[in-house]
Scaffold this motif. Sequence first.
Motif, PDB file in Angstrom:
ATOM      1  N   LEU A  61       2.544   1.642   8.189  1.00 21.20           N
ATOM      2  CA  LEU A  61       2.017   1.328   6.862  1.00 21.20           C
ATOM      3  C   LEU A  61       2.983   1.760   5.756  1.00 21.20           C
ATOM      4  CD1 LEU A  61      -1.668   2.331   7.605  1.00 21.20           C
ATOM      5  CD2 LEU A  61      -0.858   0.011   7.068  1.00 21.20           C
ATOM      6  N   GLY A  62       4.194   2.139   6.145  1.00 25.13           N
ATOM      7  CA  GLY A  62       5.215   2.473   5.164  1.00 25.13           C
ATOM      8  C   GLY A  62       5.003   3.830   4.512  1.00 25.13           C
ATOM      9  N   LEU A  63       4.312   4.748   5.182  1.00 27.55           N
ATOM     10  CA  LEU A  63       4.067   6.091   4.596  1.00 27.55           C
ATOM     11  C   LEU A  63       5.007   7.127   5.209  1.00 27.55           C
ATOM     12  CD1 LEU A  63       0.184   5.990   4.619  1.00 27.55           C
ATOM     13  CD2 LEU A  63       1.685   5.554   2.697  1.00 27.55           C
ATOM     14  N   MET A  70       7.614  -0.541   6.523  1.00 29.36           N
ATOM     15  CA  MET A  70       6.296  -1.120   6.827  1.00 29.36           C
ATOM     16  C   MET A  70       6.461  -2.393   7.651  1.00 29.36           C
ATOM     17  SD  MET A  70       3.375  -2.682   4.277  1.00 29.36           S
ATOM     18  CE  MET A  70       3.083  -1.166   3.427  1.00 29.36           C
ATOM     19  N   VAL A  71       5.546  -2.579   8.595  1.00 33.54           N
ATOM     20  CA  VAL A  71       5.541  -3.826   9.360  1.00 33.54           C
ATOM     21  C   VAL A  71       5.127  -4.957   8.410  1.00 33.54           C
ATOM     22  CG1 VAL A  71       4.298  -5.078  11.173  1.00 33.54           C
ATOM     23  CG2 VAL A  71       5.090  -2.741  11.578  1.00 33.54           C
ATOM     24  N   GLY A  72       5.949  -6.013   8.362  1.00 40.08           N
ATOM     25  CA  GLY A  72       5.757  -7.069   7.373  1.00 40.08           C
ATOM     26  C   GLY A  72       4.351  -7.633   7.320  1.00 40.08           C
ATOM     27  N   SER A  73       3.781  -7.853   8.496  1.00 37.84           N
ATOM     28  CA  SER A  73       2.456  -8.495   8.521  1.00 37.84           C
ATOM     29  C   SER A  73       1.386  -7.602   7.905  1.00 37.84           C
ATOM     30  CB  SER A  73       2.072  -8.841   9.960  1.00 37.84           C
ATOM     31  OG  SER A  73       1.850  -7.653  10.703  1.00 37.84           O
ATOM     32  N   LEU A  74       1.692  -6.309   7.732  1.00 37.59           N
ATOM     33  CA  LEU A  74       0.675  -5.383   7.211  1.00 37.59           C
ATOM     34  C   LEU A  74       0.765  -5.206   5.694  1.00 37.59           C
ATOM     35  CD1 LEU A  74       0.905  -2.690  10.038  1.00 37.59           C
ATOM     36  CD2 LEU A  74      -0.879  -4.425   9.738  1.00 37.59           C
ATOM     37  N   GLN A  75       1.673  -5.957   5.064  1.00 41.34           N
ATOM     38  CA  GLN A  75       1.856  -5.767   3.622  1.00 41.34           C
ATOM     39  C   GLN A  75       0.611  -6.087   2.795  1.00 41.34           C
ATOM     40  OE1 GLN A  75       5.490  -7.779   2.710  1.00 41.34           O
ATOM     41  NE2 GLN A  75       6.676  -5.887   2.940  1.00 41.34           N
ATOM     42  N   SER A  76      -0.232  -6.960   3.335  1.00 47.14           N
ATOM     43  CA  SER A  76      -1.419  -7.340   2.555  1.00 47.14           C
ATOM     44  C   SER A  76      -2.581  -6.356   2.739  1.00 47.14           C
ATOM     45  CB  SER A  76      -1.875  -8.750   2.963  1.00 47.14           C
ATOM     46  OG  SER A  76      -2.268  -8.735   4.318  1.00 47.14           O
ATOM     47  N   VAL A  77      -2.413  -5.328   3.584  1.00 41.19           N
ATOM     48  CA  VAL A  77      -3.539  -4.437   3.893  1.00 41.19           C
ATOM     49  C   VAL A  77      -3.912  -3.577   2.678  1.00 41.19           C
ATOM     50  CG1 VAL A  77      -4.245  -2.423   5.268  1.00 41.19           C
ATOM     51  CG2 VAL A  77      -3.103  -4.357   6.370  1.00 41.19           C
ATOM     52  N   ARG A  78      -5.202  -3.634   2.322  1.00 36.93           N
ATOM     53  CA  ARG A  78      -5.693  -2.829   1.191  1.00 36.93           C
ATOM     54  C   ARG A  78      -6.813  -1.880   1.584  1.00 36.93           C
ATOM     55  NH1 ARG A  78      -7.825  -6.502  -3.007  1.00 36.93           N
ATOM     56  NH2 ARG A  78      -8.438  -4.505  -3.897  1.00 36.93           N
ATOM     57  N   ALA A  79      -7.355  -2.048   2.807  1.00 36.76           N
ATOM     58  CA  ALA A  79      -8.449  -1.176   3.266  1.00 36.76           C
ATOM     59  C   ALA A  79      -8.375  -1.073   4.786  1.00 36.76           C
ATOM     60  CB  ALA A  79      -9.794  -1.758   2.849  1.00 36.76           C
ATOM     61  N   ILE A  80      -8.863   0.046   5.298  1.00 38.99           N
ATOM     62  CA  ILE A  80      -8.740   0.283   6.744  1.00 38.99           C
ATOM     63  C   ILE A  80     -10.086   0.718   7.327  1.00 38.99           C
ATOM     64  CG2 ILE A  80      -7.551   1.608   8.543  1.00 38.99           C
ATOM     65  CD1 ILE A  80      -5.295   2.128   6.511  1.00 38.99           C
ATOM     66  N   TYR A  81     -10.476   0.068   8.406  1.00 40.15           N
ATOM     67  CA  TYR A  81     -11.618   0.518   9.203  1.00 40.15           C
ATOM     68  C   TYR A  81     -11.111   1.116  10.505  1.00 40.15           C
ATOM     69  CZ  TYR A  81     -15.400  -1.630   6.482  1.00 40.15           C
ATOM     70  OH  TYR A  81     -16.312  -1.948   5.504  1.00 40.15           O
ATOM     71  N   PHE A  82     -11.696   2.256  10.868  1.00 47.16           N
ATOM     72  CA  PHE A  82     -11.400   2.880  12.154  1.00 47.16           C
ATOM     73  C   PHE A  82     -12.600   2.725  13.083  1.00 47.16           C
ATOM     74  CE2 PHE A  82      -8.388   5.118   9.500  1.00 47.16           C
ATOM     75  CZ  PHE A  82      -7.311   5.348  10.352  1.00 47.16           C
ATOM     76  N   ASP A  83     -12.313   2.604  14.366  1.00 46.38           N
ATOM     77  CA  ASP A  83     -13.308   2.853  15.401  1.00 46.38           C
ATOM     78  C   ASP A  83     -13.354   4.373  15.597  1.00 46.38           C
ATOM     79  OD1 ASP A  83     -14.844   2.502  17.938  1.00 46.38           O
ATOM     80  OD2 ASP A  83     -12.956   3.220  18.798  1.00 46.38           O
TER      81      ASP A  83
END
Length: 256
Positions: free
Chosen positions: A254-256, A1-14
């Motif tokens: 996102l580490g998946l 996972m990209v380090g800066s994205l570790q805090s991501v808990r929700a995702i919005y798409f265009d």
Amino acid sequence: MVGSLQSVRAIYFDLDDTLCGYWNASKLGLRRTFEKYGPEGFDAEELVRHWAAAFRDFAPDLKRTDWYPGYLLTGEPTRTEQMRRMLARIGIDEPALASRLSMTYMEERDRSLELFPDAVEVLDQLRPIFPLGLITNGPADIQRQEIETLGIGTYFRHILIEGEMGEGKPAKSVFDRATSIMGCERHEILMVGNSYRHDIRAALEYGWHAIWVLRDSDVPPSASGDTLKPEALPQGAPEPDATIGSLSALLGLLGL
Ligand SMILES: [Mg+2]
């Protein structure tokens, strides 16, 4: 996972040109429309060029005109006006033809609209892990139709449409509303979008994370000169967490 994205808990798409190929559908829709009902003596490509020129003249200021309140509800009046202006450029004044071209274009564009090939797989993988949302600009009826045509409505916990909110990206209030209904902190939300100006810059400035989807196909039918290339990062503008060429690259980030 990209380090800066570790805090991501929700995702919005265009939506347009992030999950589905709107510009490709628009180009195909215009060509088929003009092949079917274009005035005699003009080939479809020529009419697309006139449409594009009329678009460059009409569309950029739309939100600052009296057309905007109607546009929010339905794409029909501005789409028909756009056809009227295209016909006027070639000396034709036929309101009924403008209406027919407008209606046919809407149908043909919708018929040509497709998700990018990896979109379903990516949404399927993300949905059990992250609450997902959609933030899309455009008229209410057209955006709802697109979601229906693509069959993706059930992936999203929240769907925010410019036409229904009365305002669109990059307004801060849109991102504030999206943050509050998701029930997360701003730094816990990731925006995934294709428009630096509407999706990425705004998200970063309001404290979200952002991943920029940049594809070669992301060129509008109205493009000319410099705009024939996909959008470039403006000098000195904030950098997204990552830039990707396809949705599937999101999974690794996102580490998946
Ligand atoms: Mg878009």
